[in-house]
Enzyme design. Structure first.
Site, PDB file in Angstrom:
ATOM      1  N   CYS A  83      19.130  14.277 165.403  1.00  0.00           N
ATOM      2  CA  CYS A  83      19.269  13.099 164.533  1.00  0.00           C
ATOM      3  C   CYS A  83      20.665  12.502 164.571  1.00  0.00           C
ATOM      4  O   CYS A  83      20.898  11.441 163.977  1.00  0.00           O
ATOM      5  CB  CYS A  83      18.897  13.462 163.101  1.00  0.00           C
ATOM      6  SG  CYS A  83      17.230  14.087 162.966  1.00  0.00           S
ATOM      7  N   HIS A 333      14.729   6.063 159.007  1.00  0.00           N
ATOM      8  CA  HIS A 333      15.380   7.084 159.824  1.00  0.00           C
ATOM      9  C   HIS A 333      14.663   7.251 161.174  1.00  0.00           C
ATOM     10  O   HIS A 333      13.982   8.250 161.409  1.00  0.00           O
ATOM     11  CB  HIS A 333      15.386   8.401 159.029  1.00  0.00           C
ATOM     12  CG  HIS A 333      16.103   9.539 159.684  1.00  0.00           C
ATOM     13  ND1 HIS A 333      17.118   9.373 160.609  1.00  0.00           N
ATOM     14  CD2 HIS A 333      15.946  10.888 159.558  1.00  0.00           C
ATOM     15  CE1 HIS A 333      17.552  10.561 161.008  1.00  0.00           C
ATOM     16  NE2 HIS A 333      16.855  11.490 160.391  1.00  0.00           N
TER      17      HIS A 333
HETATM   18  N1  COA Z   1       9.308   7.409 151.259  1.00  0.00           N
HETATM   19  C1  COA Z   1       8.562   6.499 150.589  1.00  0.00           C
HETATM   20  N2  COA Z   1       7.335   6.113 150.990  1.00  0.00           N
HETATM   21  C2  COA Z   1       6.885   6.635 152.140  1.00  0.00           C
HETATM   22  C3  COA Z   1       7.604   7.562 152.888  1.00  0.00           C
HETATM   23  C4  COA Z   1       8.863   7.948 152.405  1.00  0.00           C
HETATM   24  N3  COA Z   1       9.595   8.837 153.073  1.00  0.00           N
HETATM   25  N4  COA Z   1       6.884   7.919 153.980  1.00  0.00           N
HETATM   26  C5  COA Z   1       5.749   7.218 153.921  1.00  0.00           C
HETATM   27  N5  COA Z   1       5.743   6.447 152.823  1.00  0.00           N
HETATM   28  C6  COA Z   1       4.662   5.584 152.356  1.00  0.00           C
HETATM   29  C7  COA Z   1       4.109   4.685 153.436  1.00  0.00           C
HETATM   30  O1  COA Z   1       4.751   3.418 153.446  1.00  0.00           O
HETATM   31  C8  COA Z   1       2.662   4.558 153.045  1.00  0.00           C
HETATM   32  O2  COA Z   1       2.564   3.640 151.985  1.00  0.00           O
HETATM   33  P1  COA Z   1       1.308   2.649 151.868  1.00  0.00           P
HETATM   34  O3  COA Z   1       0.112   3.549 151.702  1.00  0.00           O
HETATM   35  O4  COA Z   1       1.619   1.821 150.668  1.00  0.00           O
HETATM   36  O5  COA Z   1       1.282   1.881 153.155  1.00  0.00           O
HETATM   37  C9  COA Z   1       2.342   5.924 152.475  1.00  0.00           C
HETATM   38  O6  COA Z   1       3.590   6.458 152.008  1.00  0.00           O
HETATM   39  C10 COA Z   1       1.712   6.875 153.476  1.00  0.00           C
HETATM   40  O7  COA Z   1       2.430   6.759 154.691  1.00  0.00           O
HETATM   41  P2  COA Z   1       2.229   7.760 155.890  1.00  0.00           P
HETATM   42  O8  COA Z   1       2.956   7.221 157.083  1.00  0.00           O
HETATM   43  O9  COA Z   1       0.772   8.091 156.043  1.00  0.00           O
HETATM   44  O10 COA Z   1       3.008   9.037 155.347  1.00  0.00           O
HETATM   45  P3  COA Z   1       2.877  10.505 155.842  1.00  0.00           P
HETATM   46  O11 COA Z   1       2.286  11.281 154.722  1.00  0.00           O
HETATM   47  O12 COA Z   1       2.242  10.566 157.193  1.00  0.00           O
HETATM   48  O13 COA Z   1       4.409  10.904 156.045  1.00  0.00           O
HETATM   49  C11 COA Z   1       6.318  12.142 155.378  1.00  0.00           C
HETATM   50  C12 COA Z   1       5.284  11.083 154.973  1.00  0.00           C
HETATM   51  C13 COA Z   1       7.326  12.272 154.247  1.00  0.00           C
HETATM   52  C14 COA Z   1       5.643  13.461 155.653  1.00  0.00           C
HETATM   53  C15 COA Z   1       7.027  11.639 156.682  1.00  0.00           C
HETATM   54  O14 COA Z   1       7.635  10.418 156.420  1.00  0.00           O
HETATM   55  C16 COA Z   1       8.052  12.629 157.163  1.00  0.00           C
HETATM   56  O15 COA Z   1       7.717  13.561 157.883  1.00  0.00           O
HETATM   57  N6  COA Z   1       9.346  12.438 156.800  1.00  0.00           N
HETATM   58  C17 COA Z   1      10.415  13.319 157.199  1.00  0.00           C
HETATM   59  C18 COA Z   1      10.868  12.954 158.564  1.00  0.00           C
HETATM   60  C19 COA Z   1      11.916  13.916 159.056  1.00  0.00           C
HETATM   61  O16 COA Z   1      11.829  15.123 158.912  1.00  0.00           O
HETATM   62  N7  COA Z   1      12.947  13.370 159.696  1.00  0.00           N
HETATM   63  C20 COA Z   1      14.030  14.148 160.229  1.00  0.00           C
HETATM   64  C21 COA Z   1      14.984  14.450 159.156  1.00  0.00           C
HETATM   65  S1  COA Z   1      16.526  15.028 159.764  1.00  0.00           S
END
Ligand code: COA
Length: 386
Positions: A83, A333
């Site tokens: 990252c 991100h």
């Molecule tokens: N914050 C706020 N809303 C979020 C979000 C977040 N982080 N991630 C997704 N959403 C919202 C989407 O916009 C969507 O909204 P909608 O239904 O109104 O369109 C809804 O939540 C579902 O989105 P989706 O893409 O299906 O989410 P998901 O459940 O597949 O993924 C996480 C959510 C948190 C699991 C994913 O974003 C993730 O893995 N994040 C961490 C990434 C990471 O580890 N990065 C490296 C870090 S160093």
């Protein structure tokens, strides 16, 4: 070594860019940075990216993007440090220009994550952890950070609600950033009631996945005024440090030693201390990382990071504004691009172009990009000098 300044910036809005390839995303950012710089050519291209081989089946990003933006025959490479790949590209471009070997360089961070299903991206993100000792146990990146957050809450007595200001501040600032993934403010109630991802990390503690690219053109500082009327923004500190890739190999898993080392070196180079920094674009991939980064970089005492948020000191008018254009939490991100977005946002603040979330009289800004769960950390300090 020569002094180096930022001549141009470019970025694309973070989102789901299913209609654009990796090179088109990167190309849009590079071409807009080169245009902003008032140039039509640069001598070298440095690309920050983490997962193009697995997520986009494309390596060789140096030649792939250079050719696309009209830089065929120019020197061009890809840098990878999970990252923090974006800041790695920036630091490489900086060293090349400051050494005198390269005259004009463009650094671009690019990542395209949303073409792959969530489970695949989760597995790809986990490659930033230790495959033998962490991932082999089935842990995801969110789960690793959840373990760190749980431990932190236990050691220092914080409750979940005490982390809310990090997310609320980031989302409030994201409203003012046209390039942010999320542009809606959130309340404490929404924070507390968000769906759990990996206890205690819920949706409002986690940065979202996304596609994006951001770029910066660097030149020797003495050339700047000959080309544009933009304010002179110099890079006055740049330092990188590593730590063990596995969290359990650290003496203290709650102390980001690589952040402490890289920020201290950057302060020394700049002749500054934390009290001189007007705002801090930190790596809030998870709320816990914001707290740990504030502590290791000298803005809060150990174990007291959340207090800055609770005291109202992290918003644009506070003592140490963070995530001023949404941070990783709301701006988004796209992993290998994030470090470049942070630096583009530092420049935006220093140009006094951050509109609704402008930090008044911003003169000195710091960006810190974290690779892995603290294993590769790069800190930059930039100063507006006129
Ligand atoms: N914050 C706020 N809303 C979020 C979000 C977040 N982080 N991630 C997704 N959403 C919202 C989407 O916009 C969507 O909204 P909608 O239904 O109104 O369109 C809804 O939540 C579902 O989105 P989706 O893409 O299906 O989410 P998901 O459940 O597949 O993924 C996480 C959510 C948190 C699991 C994913 O974003 C993730 O893995 N994040 C961490 C990434 C990471 O580890 N990065 C490296 C870090 S160093």
């Amino acid at each position: 070594m020569r002094e180096v300044a930022v001549l141009g910036i470019g970025q694309v809005k973070i989102g789901e860019h299913w209609d654009k390839s990796l090179r088109e995303l990167a190309g849009d950012a590079v071409l807009s940075a080169v245009k902003d710089a008032g140039l039509d050519q640069v001598d070298a291209l440095f690309v920050g990216n983490m997962m193009s081989a697995s997520a986009n089946h494309q390596q060789q990003l140096g030649a792939y993007i250079a050719d696309w933006v009209g830089l065929r025959y120019a020197e061009a490479f890809k840098l990878e440090s999970a990252c923090s790949s974006g800041a790695s590209a920036f630091r490489s471009a900086l060293l090349a220009v400051s050494s005198g070997v390269i005259d004009t360089a463009v650094a671009v961070g690019v990542e395209k994550m949303t073409d792959s299903p969530g489970a695949e991206i989760t597995a790809e993100l986990a490659t930033a952890a230790d495959s033998d000792w962490e991932v082999a146990q089935g842990i995801s990146f969110v789960a690793l950070n959840a373990l760190i957050m749980r431990r932190y809450m236990m050691e220092y007595g914080w409750e979940k609600k005490h982390f809310a200001p990090f997310s609320i501040n980031a989302h409030a600032n994201g409203v003012h950033n046209p390039n942010a993934r999320f542009r809606k403010p959130i309340t404490e109630k929404q924070y507390l009631e968000a769906g759990m991802v990996s206890d205690p990390i819920n949706l409002m503690d986690a940065s979202p996945i996304g596609d994006g690219a951001a770029a910066i053109v660097l030149v020797p500082a003495d050339r700047l005024h000959k080309i544009t009327g933009n304010p002179m923004i110099k890079v006055i500190g740049s330092a990188a440090a590593t730590d063990s890739i596995a969290v359990h190999d650290r003496k203290d898993p709650l102390w980001l030693k690589a952040a402490a080392i890289s920020s201290q070196k950057a302060y020394q180079q700049a002749g500054l201390s934390p009290k001189d920094i007007d705002f801090f674009e930190l790596h809030d991939a998870f709320s816990i990382m914001a707290a740990l980064s504030l502590e290791a970089s000298g803005f809060a005492e150990r174990g007291k990071g959340p207090q800055l948020g609770l005291d109202g000191q992290i918003h644009p008018a506070g003592k140490i504004p963070i995530a001023t254009l949404g941070g990783l939490k709301a701006r988004g991100h796209p992993v290998g691009a994030t470090g470049m977005y942070q630096l583009v946002e530092v420049v935006t603040q220093l140009r006094h172009a951050a509109k609704g979330s402008q930090v008044e009289n911003a003169t000195i800004g710091m960006a810190q990009n974290i690779g892995g769960s603290g294993s590769n950390i790069i800190t930059h300090i930039l100063e507006r000098v006129n």
